[in-house]
Design a protein around this motif. Structure first.
Motif, PDB file in Angstrom:
ATOM      1  N   VAL A   1       0.868  -1.180   0.000  1.00 31.29           N
ATOM      2  CA  VAL A   1       0.000   0.000   0.000  1.00 31.29           C
ATOM      3  C   VAL A   1       0.903   1.228   0.000  1.00 31.29           C
ATOM      4  O   VAL A   1       1.916   1.270   0.716  1.00 31.29           O
ATOM      5  CB  VAL A   1      -0.927   0.023   1.233  1.00 31.29           C
ATOM      6  CG1 VAL A   1      -1.739   1.320   1.269  1.00 31.29           C
ATOM      7  CG2 VAL A   1      -1.849  -1.189   1.222  1.00 31.29           C
ATOM      8  N   GLU A   2       0.551   2.213  -0.816  1.00 37.58           N
ATOM      9  CA  GLU A   2       1.327   3.459  -0.890  1.00 37.58           C
ATOM     10  C   GLU A   2       0.371   4.642  -0.924  1.00 37.58           C
ATOM     11  O   GLU A   2      -0.561   4.656  -1.718  1.00 37.58           O
ATOM     12  CB  GLU A   2       2.232   3.445  -2.119  1.00 37.58           C
ATOM     13  CG  GLU A   2       2.909   4.757  -2.438  1.00 37.58           C
ATOM     14  CD  GLU A   2       3.672   5.353  -1.260  1.00 37.58           C
ATOM     15  OE1 GLU A   2       3.573   6.584  -1.058  1.00 37.58           O
ATOM     16  OE2 GLU A   2       4.343   4.598  -0.525  1.00 37.58           O
ATOM     17  N   TYR A   3       0.609   5.615  -0.061  1.00 38.09           N
ATOM     18  CA  TYR A   3      -0.278   6.774   0.060  1.00 38.09           C
ATOM     19  C   TYR A   3      -0.292   7.615  -1.205  1.00 38.09           C
ATOM     20  O   TYR A   3      -1.336   8.105  -1.636  1.00 38.09           O
ATOM     21  CB  TYR A   3       0.173   7.607   1.257  1.00 38.09           C
ATOM     22  CG  TYR A   3      -0.743   8.750   1.603  1.00 38.09           C
ATOM     23  CD1 TYR A   3      -1.822   8.560   2.465  1.00 38.09           C
ATOM     24  CD2 TYR A   3      -0.535  10.023   1.088  1.00 38.09           C
ATOM     25  CE1 TYR A   3      -2.667   9.609   2.795  1.00 38.09           C
ATOM     26  CE2 TYR A   3      -1.368  11.078   1.409  1.00 38.09           C
ATOM     27  CZ  TYR A   3      -2.436  10.862   2.260  1.00 38.09           C
ATOM     28  OH  TYR A   3      -3.272  11.899   2.576  1.00 38.09           O
ATOM     29  N   GLU A   4       0.876   7.799  -1.804  1.00 43.54           N
ATOM     30  CA  GLU A   4       1.004   8.658  -2.976  1.00 43.54           C
ATOM     31  C   GLU A   4       0.843   7.857  -4.261  1.00 43.54           C
ATOM     32  O   GLU A   4       1.590   6.910  -4.509  1.00 43.54           O
ATOM     33  CB  GLU A   4       2.373   9.348  -2.985  1.00 43.54           C
ATOM     34  CG  GLU A   4       2.606  10.263  -1.809  1.00 43.54           C
ATOM     35  CD  GLU A   4       1.705  11.485  -1.837  1.00 43.54           C
ATOM     36  OE1 GLU A   4       1.334  11.914  -2.956  1.00 43.54           O
ATOM     37  OE2 GLU A   4       1.391  12.012  -0.757  1.00 43.54           O
ATOM     38  N   GLU A   5      -0.103   8.268  -5.102  1.00 43.51           N
ATOM     39  CA  GLU A   5      -0.368   7.506  -6.320  1.00 43.51           C
ATOM     40  C   GLU A   5       0.845   7.470  -7.248  1.00 43.51           C
ATOM     41  O   GLU A   5       1.090   6.472  -7.910  1.00 43.51           O
ATOM     42  CB  GLU A   5      -1.572   8.079  -7.052  1.00 43.51           C
ATOM     43  CG  GLU A   5      -2.000   7.222  -8.248  1.00 43.51           C
ATOM     44  CD  GLU A   5      -3.328   7.642  -8.837  1.00 43.51           C
ATOM     45  OE1 GLU A   5      -3.590   7.262  -9.995  1.00 43.51           O
ATOM     46  OE2 GLU A   5      -4.085   8.350  -8.141  1.00 43.51           O
ATOM     47  N   ARG A   6       1.632   8.557  -7.292  1.00 41.60           N
ATOM     48  CA  ARG A   6       2.769   8.550  -8.219  1.00 41.60           C
ATOM     49  C   ARG A   6       3.805   7.511  -7.811  1.00 41.60           C
ATOM     50  O   ARG A   6       4.425   6.865  -8.661  1.00 41.60           O
ATOM     51  CB  ARG A   6       3.419   9.927  -8.309  1.00 41.60           C
ATOM     52  CG  ARG A   6       4.032  10.454  -7.032  1.00 41.60           C
ATOM     53  CD  ARG A   6       4.833  11.725  -7.305  1.00 41.60           C
ATOM     54  NE  ARG A   6       5.314  12.324  -6.082  1.00 41.60           N
ATOM     55  CZ  ARG A   6       6.346  13.159  -6.045  1.00 41.60           C
ATOM     56  NH1 ARG A   6       6.986  13.476  -7.161  1.00 41.60           N
ATOM     57  NH2 ARG A   6       6.741  13.679  -4.911  1.00 41.60           N
ATOM     58  N   TRP A   7       4.004   7.309  -6.494  1.00 37.25           N
ATOM     59  CA  TRP A   7       4.933   6.272  -6.058  1.00 37.25           C
ATOM     60  C   TRP A   7       4.316   4.894  -6.264  1.00 37.25           C
ATOM     61  O   TRP A   7       5.031   3.937  -6.606  1.00 37.25           O
ATOM     62  CB  TRP A   7       5.324   6.470  -4.602  1.00 37.25           C
ATOM     63  CG  TRP A   7       5.923   7.801  -4.259  1.00 37.25           C
ATOM     64  CD1 TRP A   7       5.594   8.605  -3.207  1.00 37.25           C
ATOM     65  CD2 TRP A   7       6.978   8.497  -4.962  1.00 37.25           C
ATOM     66  NE1 TRP A   7       6.356   9.748  -3.211  1.00 37.25           N
ATOM     67  CE2 TRP A   7       7.220   9.711  -4.270  1.00 37.25           C
ATOM     68  CE3 TRP A   7       7.731   8.210  -6.098  1.00 37.25           C
ATOM     69  CZ2 TRP A   7       8.185  10.636  -4.685  1.00 37.25           C
ATOM     70  CZ3 TRP A   7       8.688   9.133  -6.509  1.00 37.25           C
ATOM     71  CH2 TRP A   7       8.914  10.312  -5.814  1.00 37.25           C
ATOM     72  N   ALA A   8       3.017   4.771  -6.060  1.00 39.18           N
ATOM     73  CA  ALA A   8       2.355   3.488  -6.300  1.00 39.18           C
ATOM     74  C   ALA A   8       2.512   3.065  -7.756  1.00 39.18           C
ATOM     75  O   ALA A   8       2.752   1.889  -8.058  1.00 39.18           O
ATOM     76  CB  ALA A   8       0.877   3.578  -5.919  1.00 39.18           C
ATOM     77  N   ARG A   9       2.407   4.027  -8.673  1.00 42.74           N
ATOM     78  CA  ARG A   9       2.584   3.709 -10.096  1.00 42.74           C
ATOM     79  C   ARG A   9       4.021   3.270 -10.384  1.00 42.74           C
ATOM     80  O   ARG A   9       4.249   2.374 -11.206  1.00 42.74           O
ATOM     81  CB  ARG A   9       2.211   4.918 -10.951  1.00 42.74           C
ATOM     82  CG  ARG A   9       0.726   5.233 -10.951  1.00 42.74           C
ATOM     83  CD  ARG A   9       0.382   6.361 -11.916  1.00 42.74           C
ATOM     84  NE  ARG A   9      -1.026   6.678 -11.879  1.00 42.74           N
ATOM     85  CZ  ARG A   9      -1.963   5.990 -12.546  1.00 42.74           C
ATOM     86  NH1 ARG A   9      -1.603   4.956 -13.295  1.00 42.74           N
ATOM     87  NH2 ARG A   9      -3.230   6.335 -12.454  1.00 42.74           N
ATOM     88  N   LEU A  10       4.986   3.887  -9.695  1.00 42.36           N
ATOM     89  CA  LEU A  10       6.369   3.455  -9.866  1.00 42.36           C
ATOM     90  C   LEU A  10       6.583   2.052  -9.305  1.00 42.36           C
ATOM     91  O   LEU A  10       7.354   1.260  -9.854  1.00 42.36           O
ATOM     92  CB  LEU A  10       7.317   4.439  -9.167  1.00 42.36           C
ATOM     93  CG  LEU A  10       7.935   5.525 -10.042  1.00 42.36           C
ATOM     94  CD1 LEU A  10       8.826   6.438  -9.211  1.00 42.36           C
ATOM     95  CD2 LEU A  10       8.742   4.914 -11.183  1.00 42.36           C
ATOM     96  N   ALA A  11       5.922   1.745  -8.194  1.00 41.80           N
ATOM     97  CA  ALA A  11       6.014   0.394  -7.636  1.00 41.80           C
ATOM     98  C   ALA A  11       5.484  -0.634  -8.633  1.00 41.80           C
ATOM     99  O   ALA A  11       6.080  -1.708  -8.824  1.00 41.80           O
ATOM    100  CB  ALA A  11       5.249   0.301  -6.323  1.00 41.80           C
TER     101      ALA A  11
END
Length: 298
Positions: free
Chosen positions: A78-88
């Motif tokens: 789970v990642e709060y920031e969508e931009r980091w989630a997309r990088l994950a």
């Protein structure tokens, strides 16, 4: 599952940028507080077996998930920031292209509600591996006068987010309250006997040492986890008869300021790995196969 046989792990033999080169998409360097891949891999290999589930409630660019996938484990983050989630997600896709046998799943959301975000994984995780944020004061990329020949310090990629609700922006009491809620939710995801491993280090604010490992230890026990181990993960390299310094600009800057004031402190050369277990309860049933509900995102 391997057993812990030493209290010190040599996880800093290569610089972090070398550990990530080719294994992660180049955009990953924009994140200001990435977990060291060698630490994530060592933890996963030590405390889980192939096919088991690893969860990271604050997964950032997905270091925990990528290293789990390469080791044949399955992962959810789970990642709060969508931009980091997309990088994950991009890093998991990159791992699959490189032949990683494990699958990963990423959700953008607030992990203070992780048990509600991932209800299908309740009681299934063999390992929760994560690290709390430290705030903008201790992260980012730096070029000093020594590097550029120009006066002043240039700093970039130092912010997790511009969203003030992000824990990275919170003062210590609110950060700890939020991280405590995250750990309590993660307990619900762990299977009986499952491990929660947290990488954390102390840091300095205006010269004062903040014992973040001690605070995290307390929060984990308040969440119902039982302390089992504490391991030193080296951030420096071990050379022939000497240590190879890999201290960050921020650590060195704080140390130099303290020496100038007459306080002889030193830059940290390690990260604490604090390890806890969820107690086994005789009445708890077998949680089943961790793989169910875990799929790679495209």
């Amino acid at each position: 599952m391997a057993e812990v046989t030493t209290s010190v792990w040599a996880t800093g033999q290569q610089p972090s940028r070398v550990q990530r080169r080719g294994r992660y998409v180049p955009e990953s360097m924009r994140h200001p507080g990435k977990m060291l891949p060698s630490i994530a891999a060592r933890v996963i290999e030590t405390y889980t077996g192939p096919g088991e589930l690893v969860v990271d409630p604050m997964c950032g660019i997905g270091t925990t998930l990528v290293e789990a996938a390469h080791l044949g484990r399955h992962a959810a983050g789970v990642e709060y920031e969508e931009r980091w989630a997309r990088l994950a997600v991009a890093n998991l896709g990159h791992a699959r292209k490189q032949g990683a046998p494990g699958f990963g799943r990423v959700m953008a959301g607030d992990s203070r509600h992780i048990a509600r975000l991932l209800p299908d994984l309740a009681g299934r995780a063999a390992l929760v591996l994560t690290s709390p944020p430290y705030g903008a004061a201790t992260h980012g990329h730096i070029r000093s006068t020594r590097d550029t020949g120009e006066p002043g310090v240039r700093k970039w990629n130092q912010r997790y987010s511009h969203d003030r609700a992000n824990l990275a922006h919170q003062q210590l009491p609110h950060l700890l309250e939020g991280f405590g809620r995250i750990l309590a939710g993660c307990v619900e995801l762990l299977r009986p006997g499952g491990v929660a491993a947290i990488t954390v280090r102390p840091y300095r604010v205006r010269g004062e040492l903040v014992d973040l490992p001690g605070h995290v230890h307390r929060l984990a026990e308040e969440a119902g986890l039982v302390f089992v181990d504490r391991i030193v993960c080296l951030l420096c390299g071990l050379g022939e008869g000497r240590l190879l310094n890999r201290a960050s600009f921020f650590q060195l800057h704080e140390a130099r300021k303290a020496w100038a004031r007459g306080t002889p402190i030193h830059a940290l050369a390690h990260e604490d790995l604090i390890v806890f277990r969820r107690l086994r309860m005789a009445a708890e049933a077998d949680p089943g196969h961790a793989l169910e509900g875990v799929r790679e995102l495209e």
